[in-house]
Each structure stands twice: as structure tokens, then as C-alpha cells.
Design a protein around this motif. Structure first.
Motif, mmCIF file in Angstrom:
data_model
loop_
_atom_site.group_PDB
_atom_site.id
_atom_site.type_symbol
_atom_site.label_atom_id
_atom_site.label_comp_id
_atom_site.label_asym_id
_atom_site.label_seq_id
_atom_site.Cartn_x
_atom_site.Cartn_y
_atom_site.Cartn_z
ATOM 1 N N GLY A 175 0.824 -1.215 0.000
ATOM 2 C CA GLY A 175 0.000 0.000 0.000
ATOM 3 C C GLY A 175 0.854 1.258 0.000
ATOM 4 N N ALA A 176 1.956 1.203 0.733
ATOM 5 C CA ALA A 176 2.876 2.350 0.766
ATOM 6 C C ALA A 176 3.511 2.556 -0.606
ATOM 7 C CB ALA A 176 3.950 2.121 1.834
ATOM 8 N N ALA A 177 3.905 1.453 -1.267
ATOM 9 C CA ALA A 177 4.512 1.551 -2.599
ATOM 10 C C ALA A 177 3.527 2.166 -3.592
ATOM 11 C CB ALA A 177 4.945 0.164 -3.074
ATOM 12 N N ARG A 178 2.256 1.738 -3.514
ATOM 13 C CA ARG A 178 1.253 2.302 -4.417
ATOM 14 C C ARG A 178 1.074 3.800 -4.171
ATOM 15 N NH1 ARG A 178 -5.059 0.285 -5.278
ATOM 16 N NH2 ARG A 178 -5.606 1.887 -6.809
ATOM 17 N N GLY B 73 -11.181 0.364 5.582
ATOM 18 C CA GLY B 73 -10.091 1.340 5.535
ATOM 19 C C GLY B 73 -10.613 2.766 5.493
ATOM 20 N N ALA B 74 -11.703 2.961 4.754
ATOM 21 C CA ALA B 74 -12.318 4.293 4.675
ATOM 22 C C ALA B 74 -12.874 4.699 6.036
ATOM 23 C CB ALA B 74 -13.423 4.303 3.623
ATOM 24 N N ALA B 75 -13.505 3.751 6.735
ATOM 25 C CA ALA B 75 -14.072 4.041 8.061
ATOM 26 C C ALA B 75 -12.960 4.435 9.037
ATOM 27 C CB ALA B 75 -14.836 2.823 8.584
ATOM 28 N N ARG B 76 -11.838 3.713 8.977
ATOM 29 C CA ARG B 76 -10.713 4.037 9.873
ATOM 30 C C ARG B 76 -10.177 5.439 9.569
ATOM 31 N NH1 ARG B 76 -5.089 0.596 10.810
ATOM 32 N NH2 ARG B 76 -4.135 2.089 12.271
ATOM 33 N N ALA C 240 -9.519 3.620 -0.153
ATOM 34 C CA ALA C 240 -9.363 4.079 1.231
ATOM 35 C C ALA C 240 -8.290 5.175 1.324
ATOM 36 C CB ALA C 240 -8.995 2.907 2.147
ATOM 37 N N ALA C 241 -7.273 5.099 0.450
ATOM 38 C CA ALA C 241 -6.227 6.125 0.430
ATOM 39 C C ALA C 241 -6.799 7.461 -0.039
ATOM 40 C CB ALA C 241 -5.072 5.685 -0.475
ATOM 41 N N LEU D 95 -0.599 2.392 8.411
ATOM 42 C CA LEU D 95 0.734 2.774 7.947
ATOM 43 C C LEU D 95 0.713 3.296 6.507
ATOM 44 C CD1 LEU D 95 3.826 2.882 8.165
ATOM 45 C CD2 LEU D 95 3.868 0.424 7.683
ATOM 46 N N ALA D 96 0.038 2.556 5.605
ATOM 47 C CA ALA D 96 -0.009 2.985 4.202
ATOM 48 C C ALA D 96 -0.776 4.310 4.068
ATOM 49 C CB ALA D 96 -0.647 1.907 3.333
ATOM 50 N N ALA D 97 -1.781 4.516 4.929
ATOM 51 C CA ALA D 97 -2.551 5.765 4.899
ATOM 52 C C ALA D 97 -1.668 6.938 5.327
ATOM 53 C CB ALA D 97 -3.778 5.653 5.811
#
Lengths: 258, 258
Positions: free
Chosen positions: A21-24, B21-24, B148-149, A147-149
Motif C-alpha cells: 500500500g505504501a509503494a502504491r 479502511g475508509a471508516a478508519r 481508502a487512500a 501505515l499505508a494511509a
């Protein structure tokens, strides 16, 4: 200025999905250099799945044993921190972090954005290796980001700062040819031609009496003048007038869509 | 002003993990109202896992059949868009989106941030229900963010705009008592007392000759004056001087840590 001088360092990550997710997020924002300090599970199919096409970044990721190795060559190190600290440290919000990072990278210096473990963050010792701490201003009641967020937020701010530094727009539309026409405003002479056509048409249909014009045309000028009409919209308006004039002359009408 | 007027609408989401992920992300940023239009897989354990504690938002999520239902009561609707469009539409970057959203919410209006499908985004018809389109300025070569990102970026900007509107700081440190002392700068009189103590000590150890002072004290004043010394650091510096004077008098020394 290139964003390649700004590296992302993930320390002791537990979940390979978060590395993906971090790479993306990095690739979305134009960053490419990923350094992993003692990842628990890497390489991993979970990382590839969450990277969703950013596999080049995973393939090029550097895996090292210590934070010290990850920071070799960097002149600016910024560590993310969510925790209360005993020793106050220079603290930046993500926007300030991005500004100094892009400034340093523009001078040719290497910059590291350091992210800690999913549950425990960075240790005090690790945080003391950073010149600045960065805190994402989350709700104190529920403060721990995925973390990725967190990587997404910081790299997004880096891209925003980079676009600003480069004088590039933060929003760009790719438009088709019709849409290009739609985005272009008419010139004042095109607008004048329209007002001439409009006035004649209003005479043709008997709505405007040239002998007693009152304030009709100024009012219509005011309306259309403030509307910011595009070239495409002007074509439509002119088409309506032409058809209206035909109708006024008793000619058979046809539907525009035919 | 409360952030509760700003709802997040996810249209036709495929992966339940992204809903979690969106909720978080929402809960991290202080938002709470989630509306799901025809989710493919909800409720789901994957959503709960990725929500990582934001289950209250999932439990309260409203599931509806159409975008129209999701937007009931809203006066401002902003739709995320990554795609080329035929009809240009008022376009905002995430920061501008956050500013108008928080302004409207502050007036008591309901605002919707609408996010489309993982692979296809929002349809043209759905986008035309939005007053504004929002584009996250990603790298054109790799532009599609994880759902979610994307929620994380927009809700982060909403929180930043909300903190600014409320006059709250974007960075807050919770410090222990010692750390509080460490964060407080010394006053000029404390600094003057220090310089007096320092000068006397330098005389005591024979480093400064009062008859030939040269530029020693001005140089030390310049150094300590620009260092932004905290009260805690001052205590340490004064302690060092006191011990130095004792040593100069030939008194037995003891370690500070004893």
C-alpha cells in the motif's frame, strides 16, 4: 527538481500488505525510492497485491538491517510520531514537513521520511535520529492511522509542495476536442456578433420593437456578459437563434438531434 | 462547528476491506457519517478487520440503493474523479474541496464527499449530480489511488481546514511535567543570571582574565543567545557551572547521576 531525492523508510513493518500500500501511494504521488528496515515479511504476495501495479517500487526496494543504513547520504530526516514524548523535539505538521523536504531535495540533498512499526511506531532512539518529528493531526480519540494511509498523507503533501515549487497546477484536465472548445471562453467580438444575431431574432419573432426597445438588450447583454460563455455554448446559442429565425419565417423545422 | 455534517458516500464498492479502511481514515480525521450505495460485500469481516477499531462507523453506516438516496438533505456534493471528461465541470483540488466543505458545514449545511468504484470510478451521470469534481493530483503515469487512500487524503484535508477554521493548532504535543519545563524558553533575566554565573566561573578556573577580557563574553552571549535555551536546559547549564566552581575550589566532586 526531482522527487527521487525523497526516500520513504519503513521500519520493522509487520504486515506486507502495508508495504504494498505504501509503494502504491508513493508511485501515485511520483516518489520511487523505498527502503525497508528489517521488514517482518518481505518479499510477499500480499505486498504485490496491495501495490496494485507499483511492483517496480517493490522490486527496487532496498532492504537493510538498521535505520542507520537506511539513512546513509541523507541530510534531512523526518520521523513520524504519534506518541507523547519526554524530550520535546522540533515538530512539523505534514504540510510543513513537505515544504522543508521539497526545499532540501531542490538543493540536491537527500531526504528521508521515516515511518515506524504498525503498533509501536518509532522508538525514542530512532526518533532522536530525526531532525524533525512529523505528526498527522488526527482525532486524539482515535489517533493511529494505518501505515499505508500515513505514507499516503505525507507523500500527497510532498506532491502538493512539489507542484507548487515547480509552478505546476494542482489540477489538470485532460479534455477531448469538443471539451477543449467547451473550456475556451468566447472572445468579445464573438459575443458582439451574438448580440447582433440575438437582437435581429427578437425583432423577427416580434418580441423586440426597434421603435421602443426599452432596456431589453442591455439586460440581455448583462446576463450573457456575466455567464462566461464557452465557444461550444456559443455554437449552441447561435444554432437556437438560426432555428428560431427559420421558424419565424414559417420554414419547416427539424430537430437538432436529427 | 462539527464535522458531523460532512458525510462520506462510497458508491458500489467491490472490496469490503476498502470500506473498513475508509471508516478508519474517517474516524482518524474526526468524521463519522458513512453512506454506502449498493456495496457488493457488506457487512463483512474484511471491513471490520481493516477498520481496526472504527467499527462504530461501520455499525452506523447507512446502506442505500441509489446515489440520490445517499445525497438526501445535502446542499453541497463533491465527486472524486480521475477520468478524462467530455463536459468540463468545476474542478477542485483536495485542499479547495476541504475549504468549501468546511465553510458549508459551518453554515449548518450537509455536505457529501462521493467516491466511486475501485476500477471504474463514478459514471458520468453520477458525476453530473455533483456541483464540483475533486481530483487528487497524482502522477499522470500512475494516477489511480486505492479507495481508502483517496478517502484518507480528502478527510485529512477536511481536518486541516477544520482545525484552521476553529483556530486550533495542527500540531499539539502532550508533554510530561519535565518536558513542559523543557519546552518553556528561559526569560532574559534568567539568561543574564546565567551569563553572570558563567563569567565568574570562567574567572574561577582561570580561563577569563578580568584585566584582559578580549571578546570572550560577547561571543558566548551570541552563542547562547541564539540557541533558544529552555528552562530545563538552563538548570543543566547552571548545575555544570556550580560543579565547575566547586572543582576549581578543590572540593570533592560527585557524579550528577548519583
Amino acid at each position: 527538481m526531482s522527487l527521487q531525492n525523497i526516500r520513504v523508510v519503513l521500519v520493522n513493518t509487520s504486515h506486507a500488505g502495508n508495504i504494498g500500500g505504501a509503494a502504491r501511494a508513493m508511485k501515485n504521488m511520483g516518489l520511487s525510492r523505498l527502503v525497508l528496515v528489517e521488514p517482518e515479511d518481505f518479499p510477499s504476495p500480499d505486498a504485490v497485491a496491495r501495490a496494485s501495479g507499483a511492483t517496480d517500487i517493490l522490486d527496487a526496494a532496498q532492504v537493510v538491517g538498521t535505520l542507520e543504513e537506511a539513512l546513509v547520504g541523507c541530510s534531512l530526516v523526518l520521523g513520524t510520531s504519534a506518541r507523547d514524548r519526554r524530550i520535546p523535539w522540533p515538530l512539523l505538521d505534514p504540510r510543513e514537513c513537505a515544504t522543508v523536504s521539497v526545499e532540501q531535495a531542490a538543493c540536491g540533498s537527500d531526504v528521508a521520511l521515516v515511518f515506524g512499526r504498525e503498533y509501536a511506531g518509532l522508538t525514542n532512539e530512532e526518533l532522536q535520529r530525526c531532525q524533525y518529528h512529523v505528526h498527522i493531526p488526527s482525532d486524539p480519540q482515535f489517533s493511529s492511522l494505518n501505515l499505508a494511509a500515513a505514507v499516503q498523507v505525507l507523500t500527497y503533501e510532498v506532491r502538493m509542495a512539489w507542484l507548487a515549487a515547480e509552478g505546476r497546477p494542482t489540477k489538470v484536465e485532460k479534455l477531448e476536442t469538443t471539451a477543449m472548445l467547451d473550456a475556451q471562453p468566447v472572445t468579445v467580438d464573438e459575443l458582439e456578433n451574438y448580440f447582433g444575431h440575438l437582437e435581429q431574432t427578437l425583432v423577427d419573432i416580434g418580441f423586440l420593437d426597434p421603435a421602443k426597445p426599452r432596456h431589453l438588450m442591455p439586460r440581455l447583454r448583462r446576463l450573457y456578459g456575466r455567464s462566461g460563455i464557452s465557444k461550444l455554448e456559443m455554437n449552441i446559442l447561435r444554432g437556437i437563434l438560426t432555428e428560431t429565425q427559420k421558424a419565424a419565417r414559417g420554414e419547416p423545422h427539424k430537430r437538432r438531434s436529427e
